[in-house]
Scaffold this active site. Sequence first.
Site, PDB file in Angstrom:
ATOM      1  N   LYS A  70       0.846  -1.194   0.000  1.00  0.00           N
ATOM      2  CA  LYS A  70       0.000   0.000   0.000  1.00  0.00           C
ATOM      3  C   LYS A  70       0.876   1.236   0.000  1.00  0.00           C
ATOM      4  O   LYS A  70       1.870   1.294   0.728  1.00  0.00           O
ATOM      5  CB  LYS A  70      -0.900  -0.029   1.242  1.00  0.00           C
ATOM      6  N   SER A 145      -9.717   1.528   2.794  1.00  0.00           N
ATOM      7  CA  SER A 145      -8.886   2.304   1.901  1.00  0.00           C
ATOM      8  C   SER A 145      -7.798   1.485   1.186  1.00  0.00           C
ATOM      9  O   SER A 145      -7.237   1.963   0.199  1.00  0.00           O
ATOM     10  CB  SER A 145      -8.208   3.429   2.690  1.00  0.00           C
ATOM     11  N   SER A 169      -9.775  -0.678   7.096  1.00  0.00           N
ATOM     12  CA  SER A 169      -9.323  -0.542   5.709  1.00  0.00           C
ATOM     13  C   SER A 169      -8.724  -1.772   5.050  1.00  0.00           C
ATOM     14  O   SER A 169      -8.507  -1.773   3.849  1.00  0.00           O
ATOM     15  CB  SER A 169      -8.283   0.573   5.616  1.00  0.00           C
TER      16      SER A 169
HETATM   17  N1  GLN Z   1     -13.153   4.060   6.389  1.00  0.00           N
HETATM   18  C1  GLN Z   1     -12.329   4.471   7.482  1.00  0.00           C
HETATM   19  C2  GLN Z   1     -11.889   5.899   7.288  1.00  0.00           C
HETATM   20  O1  GLN Z   1     -12.105   6.417   6.277  1.00  0.00           O
HETATM   21  C3  GLN Z   1     -11.213   3.513   7.666  1.00  0.00           C
HETATM   22  C4  GLN Z   1      -9.934   3.929   7.078  1.00  0.00           C
HETATM   23  C5  GLN Z   1      -8.777   3.066   7.492  1.00  0.00           C
HETATM   24  O2  GLN Z   1      -8.925   2.053   8.155  1.00  0.00           O
HETATM   25  N2  GLN Z   1      -7.593   3.516   7.103  1.00  0.00           N
HETATM   26  O3  GLN Z   1     -11.351   6.516   8.140  1.00  0.00           O
END
Ligand code: GLN
Length: 486
Positions: A70, A145, A169
């Site tokens: 990532k 994400s 994410s």
């Molecule tokens: N959907 C969550 C956010 O937007 C999770 C993001 C994550 O785990 N990096 O903050």
Amino acid sequence: MISPWMTIRELRILLEKGEVSVEDIIKATYQHIATYEPSLGALLERFDEATVSEQSASKGILAGIPGVIKNNICIKGRRMTCGSRLLEQYKAPYDATAVKKLYASGAIPVASANLDEFAMGSSCEYSALQKTCNPWNKERVPGGSSGGSIAAVAAGMVPWALGSETGGSIRLPAAWCGVVGSKPTYGLVSRYGLTAYGSSLDQIGVATRTVYDNALVLSVIAGQEEPVYDGTARKVPADYDLTLGLTGQLPAGLRIGVVENAFNAEGVSEEMKTALQTAIAQYEQLGASIRWVSLPSMEFSAATYFVISRAEAASNLARFDGVRYGTRAVDVKDLQELYIRSRSEGFGEDVQRRIMIGNYVLSHGHADAFYKRACAVRHTMREEAEQIFGEVDLLLMPVAANEAFPFGACANNPLQMDLCDYFTSWANLVGIPALSVPCGFTKNQMPIGFQLMGNYWQESLLFQTAYAYEQVNSWHMMHPDLQKLL
Ligand code: GLN
């Protein structure tokens, strides 16, 4: 013959027998990527094939096994964009600890993967750089994400990927793309080299197509570095190996708590419920005792996460100002304008929204009502976790209420996107490990998954339990028809 669906375990056997070489694997990987990546959009920077092949001399446990990382995790000399315009040209000056450990094991990162900008989002649609499709249906999001990492694994490009979790994410896209996703206990993996979003929540984790592979890669990246750069990370023994307990059996007397108020939460689809019920019945057959439990604080986790993650993001992202980090706006009249324009031109809309909310909930006069209250609720969650793990060994519940949604479904309603964290963010707020496991398909032929959560440092039990389920199912052997992507 190398197939794109081979697992790490299978590739290692072929390598050991001498039936394939590392060069064969790398070549097949780049070919597969060249065919499908233009339609999938999972990868941001593909590393040069020739230089990658040179790294393949190591004899470690992942020797010769390609993967992707990532793009909020540092790989020395590679672009580290965080999916943002602001960092589009930034090159990482050092390797993240997890990356160093991967290199030491012989693993071969072949590309960096797309993500929602600064890991903020649930669909990968907030990447400022490109669009990533769900390999099962190109009209749908992969989830986020860590959408690029997970889509690459689900599309057979590589058998492993690193992602990161702040609020779900890895688990969410894993469930939506039909792969295994792990979010370790806070502190199992060093955060050194992971771009901070919400520092008290952030953890690097792993996506793979099987439970065994996931346990293997997580074992490699676990543990603090020497000298210490992340003081919250834990030391692990040199022979730390989460694959050891993978027998296909459950431990005697295992108690699994099914979270009743998650199962019956508004919006959980009938298909999801049926899949969960089938999984529960299978666990009973495997010898687990099932209890229905209630987790009242889970219902506040999306709201609590909303406040804490924004507060920490506002503070962590202050460094991206065009002076210390980030592209600097030109033709400005003074310093004030330099800050304002660098940030407003560099950050996407949702990131800006989060920074503003974060500053608001931390500001004098509002911190008591928002930030401090959220921290108090988080404390309650931890107490509830302590109590529940006295009664059961693991918790089981959905990762998401439904299947992956079509592109644009949340475009007019960002709060809808935030609700994707409903089932996942509790584990991040508490700091416990969780594993997302594929458990079926919807009538639209989209994958869904459940998650197992365990007490602190219970990774081994999580993997053992997930592995036993995987052995009596074949979800991990089902793959998307990639021709449909083209
Ligand atoms: N959907 C969550 C956010 O937007 C999770 C993001 C994550 O785990 N990096 O903050």
